[in-house]
Design an enzyme around this catalytic site. Structure first.
Site, PDB file in Angstrom:
ATOM      1  CG  ASP A  81      -1.370   0.788  -3.821  1.00 45.72           C
ATOM      2  OD1 ASP A  81      -0.406   1.387  -3.308  1.00 45.72           O
ATOM      3  OD2 ASP A  81      -2.526   0.869  -3.359  1.00 45.72           O
ATOM      4  CG  HIS A  82      -1.877   4.467  -4.798  1.00 43.17           C
ATOM      5  ND1 HIS A  82      -1.680   5.344  -3.747  1.00 43.17           N
ATOM      6  CD2 HIS A  82      -2.783   3.556  -4.347  1.00 43.17           C
ATOM      7  CE1 HIS A  82      -2.428   4.987  -2.726  1.00 43.17           C
ATOM      8  NE2 HIS A  82      -3.104   3.896  -3.056  1.00 43.17           N
ATOM      9  CD  GLU A 112      -2.697   1.506   0.267  1.00 42.15           C
ATOM     10  OE1 GLU A 112      -2.823   2.687  -0.115  1.00 42.15           O
ATOM     11  OE2 GLU A 112      -3.306   0.546  -0.250  1.00 42.15           O
ATOM     12  CG  HIS A 140      -4.450   3.814   3.287  1.00 39.01           C
ATOM     13  ND1 HIS A 140      -5.095   5.009   3.499  1.00 39.01           N
ATOM     14  CD2 HIS A 140      -4.996   3.293   2.160  1.00 39.01           C
ATOM     15  CE1 HIS A 140      -5.986   5.204   2.540  1.00 39.01           C
ATOM     16  NE2 HIS A 140      -5.946   4.181   1.719  1.00 39.01           N
ATOM     17  CB  THR A 194      -6.042   0.739  -3.504  1.00 34.71           C
ATOM     18  OG1 THR A 194      -5.067   1.350  -2.655  1.00 34.71           O
ATOM     19  CG2 THR A 194      -6.029  -0.767  -3.266  1.00 34.71           C
TER      20      THR A 194
END
Length: 645
Positions: free
Chosen positions: A475-476, A255, A416, A300
């Site tokens: 993911d990003h 994440e 996150h 996500t």
């Protein structure tokens, strides 16, 4: 006092109906719906959100005269109550809310019928007690009603007040959960912030928009896309084609991970020591330092979507939320049909988030281990859900009991936004940038790295490591441009638009059984993962519609498009309409020769992918190598730990 003053006026009946329907809605929030309400603001929003649409709908009937107006208000109130109770029953059974798409699926309607009796609660009379009272008055006590005409000049005032209340509600919602309507995270979020009635309207609008786009699409549109994507087909690398045939595939989602963390030290301590080791090329992993995320607003969910379908996310919103009912030819389904793989997803949040419980059925994913399969006690939870260490530990245990070959996708959560971690779990000092987001990010990323190392150790102990393909990826981005000042302090350099594109590197680590590790500087993106994996297991990607290309192929296309139309190549990057050197990040004085060609390719890629999604073009695809996925065959049951919200 005259007799008519003692009677129930039309406006009083209207207010009473609005009040009782709202009261029942509020009752459902706390008794039946698990909405995860926290804090004063969210409770205030919950108190506010049912009123606007209830009042707006029922106020229309104030234009009518006599007893007929009372009946219309009663029927309107009953229908709203029925909609509420239908959602209550559906939620008890599916932990989700009714949508027009679910009603169109026969299996859901049949399940709904059976669910009413199975999920009936003794207090359910609360949802209709006012209906019974109002019906009694209308049928047997008509003399209690004031038949005088209600002054219509007040009706627009009531309507305007209802609309104003809705926008006030929306303003509070956007403050507490930005981009609520554009990203559409979860039906529960929408109901929590907008209420069940506004959610139904929102879902109806989205359904109409989707249906209009689908209605205009044809098989010719699919042919155009197929002709375009066939030009992207790459010749598999003979050294790697089939090298991992029928091997287990484990995909690990880090994440918000960005590769500026690799080899980064804070106060003399490595932030990600385990990933640093995997990035040397001396371990079992092939490391791609020039691997970029290609997500849009779906973040996500876009990363998941792109890597499992080799399609781009949407320009606005999340494909998971807006196109979840489309037909797909996903990686897990292809692996199942061609080589007998089973597939699963593991995630320490509840299955409705990002509409996963519906989307995964359309991807042909066999099992979904959501939060109900994990120990969600308070000690194990931080921020959005389950901490990474207990998540990985329990996941490894589940995987040890699986029969191969399997395709298993693990989605972490701790790293996150807003990057909070308890002192007990924090094992590295924060930097002192003056920005709590950036400072916290260092601690949660370090924790993620520790959790990942423990998981890989568990895989080795359980005999799953050696014979498995293992993918690890970010993911990003985790740190947005809003935190550039703090990032400049952390990195010791200016964050220009060109540099920020560099920070969109999220990393990709690939372990192939029997192959040595290396550092591969190929430029690649999330779009390229699906064709790469297919070739590794010996399935030719040319038989399927994809926008990515095999990272291991000599024909790999190293133009990496981003959802906003920017792109990067191995030599230069194109940001906000300008080309910059990759080596210096300086503006190029001379336009690269292939710039216009690459711009057109990126624009065409995005356009064609959007056409696939908006037109649901896979429904027209008669692929002899693939049988269409039947989503009704998949059901994700609540796990043994149950709903622990």
């Amino acid at each position: 006092m005259s007799l008519h003053k003692k009677k129930i006026s039309l406006f009083a009946f209207f207010l009473l109906t609005v009040f009782t329907v709202t009261l029942k809605t509020y009752f459902s929030y706390y008794v039946d719906f698990s909405l995860g309400v926290k804090g004063l603001v969210q409770n205030l929003i919950l108190l506010m959100n049912p009123y606007s649409l209830i009042a707006l709908i029922l106020s229309v009937f104030l234009f009518f005269k006599g007893k007929k107006a009372y009946w219309f208000i009663f029927i309107g109130g009953f229908l709203l109550s029925f909609l509420l109770y239908a959602n209550v029953v559906y939620f008890r059974f599916f932990s989700d809310f009714l949508t027009f798409s679910t009603l169109n699926q026969a299996g859901n309607v049949e399940s709904m019928g059976g669910a009413v009796g199975a999920s009936f609660k003794w207090y359910d009379f609360v949802y209709f007690i006012d209906t019974i009272v109002y019906l009694f008055i209308l049928i047997f006590k008509g003399s209690w009603l004031d038949k005088r005409v209600f002054s219509k000049k007040f009706v627009p005032v009531v309507m305007a007040a209802s609309v104003a209340l809705f926008f006030l509600n929306l303003a509070f919602a956007e403050t507490d959960r930005p981009e609520l309507l554009t990203r559409t995270f979860d039906h529960k979020y929408l109901v929590k912030y907008l209420g069940p009635y506004n959610f139904t309207v929102y879902d109806g609008v989205k359904t109409i928009q989707n249906n209009q786009q689908k209605a205009l699409a044809s098989e010719d549109d699919l042919t155009k896309v197929l002709n375009y994507t066939k030009q992207k087909n790459t010749t598999p690398n003979s050294e790697y084609f089939g090298a991992a045939k029928k091997k287990n595939i484990i995909k690990i989602h880090l994440e918000s991970f960005q590769t500026f963390l690799i080899n980064k030290k804070v106060n003399g301590k490595e932030v990600t020591p385990f990933l640093n080791k995997l990035s040397t090329g001396n371990e079992d992993f092939r490391y791609y330092p020039n691997f970029f995320h290609q997500t849009g607003q779906g973040k996500t969910s876009d990363a998941e979507f792109t890597m499992d379908n080799s399609l781009y996310g949407l320009p606005q919103g999340s494909a998971y939320s807006l196109k979840g009912d489309n037909t797909y030819q996903s990686l897990p389904a292809i692996l199942d049909q061609k080589q007998g793989y089973t597939s699963d997803v593991m995630h320490g949040d509840y299955k409705t988030f990002w509409n996963r419980d519906q989307v995964y059925k359309h991807f042909g994913i066999d099992k979904f281990y959501d939060a109900t399969y994990y120990d969600m006690s308070d000690d194990n939870i931080v921020n959005l859900g389950l901490k990474d260490k207990p998540f990985f530990k329990e996941s490894a245990e589940y995987q040890s009991k699986m029969k191969g070959p399997f395709y298993s996708h693990l989605i972490t959560l701790t790293n996150h936004y807003p990057f909070t971690l308890s002192e007990e779990d924090a094992d590295i000092d924060k930097p002192n940038t003056g920005d709590s987001t950036v400072d916290g990010y260092i601690q949660t990323a370090h924790y993620l790295d520790q959790a990942l190392e423990e998981y890989v150790t568990d895989l080795k102990k359980k005999g799953l490591y050696d014979d498995s393909v293992i993918m690890i990826y970010g993911d990003h981005y985790g740190i947005s441009e809003n935190h550039n000042n703090a990032m400049e302090k952390l990195l010791g350099e200016k964050i220009t638009p060109a540099k920020f594109m560099d920070l969109n590197r999220t990393g990709f680590w690939l372990k192939i059984p029997g192959k040595e590790g290396t550092v591969d500087k190929t430029y690649a993106g999330q779009m390229d993962v699906m064709p790469t994996i297919l070739h590794l297991v010996g399935i030719d990607s040319k038989n399927f519609l994809m926008f990515g290309t095999d990272m291991l192929s000599k024909d790999h296309n190293d133009v990496i498009p981003f959802r906003n139309g920017d792109f990067i190549t191995k030599d230069y990057k194109y940001v906000n309409g300008k080309a910059y050197s990759n080596k210096t990040n300086e503006l190029l004085e001379t336009q690269p020769k292939d710039l216009d060609k690459n711009k057109k390719q990126v624009e065409k890629d995005l356009e064609m992918s959007d056409n696939v999604l908006n037109g649901d073009l896979f429904r027209f695809y008669k692929n002899p190598d693939f049988k269409k996925i039947d989503p009704s065959k998949y059901e994700y049951k609540t796990g043994p730990k149950g709903n622990q919200k």
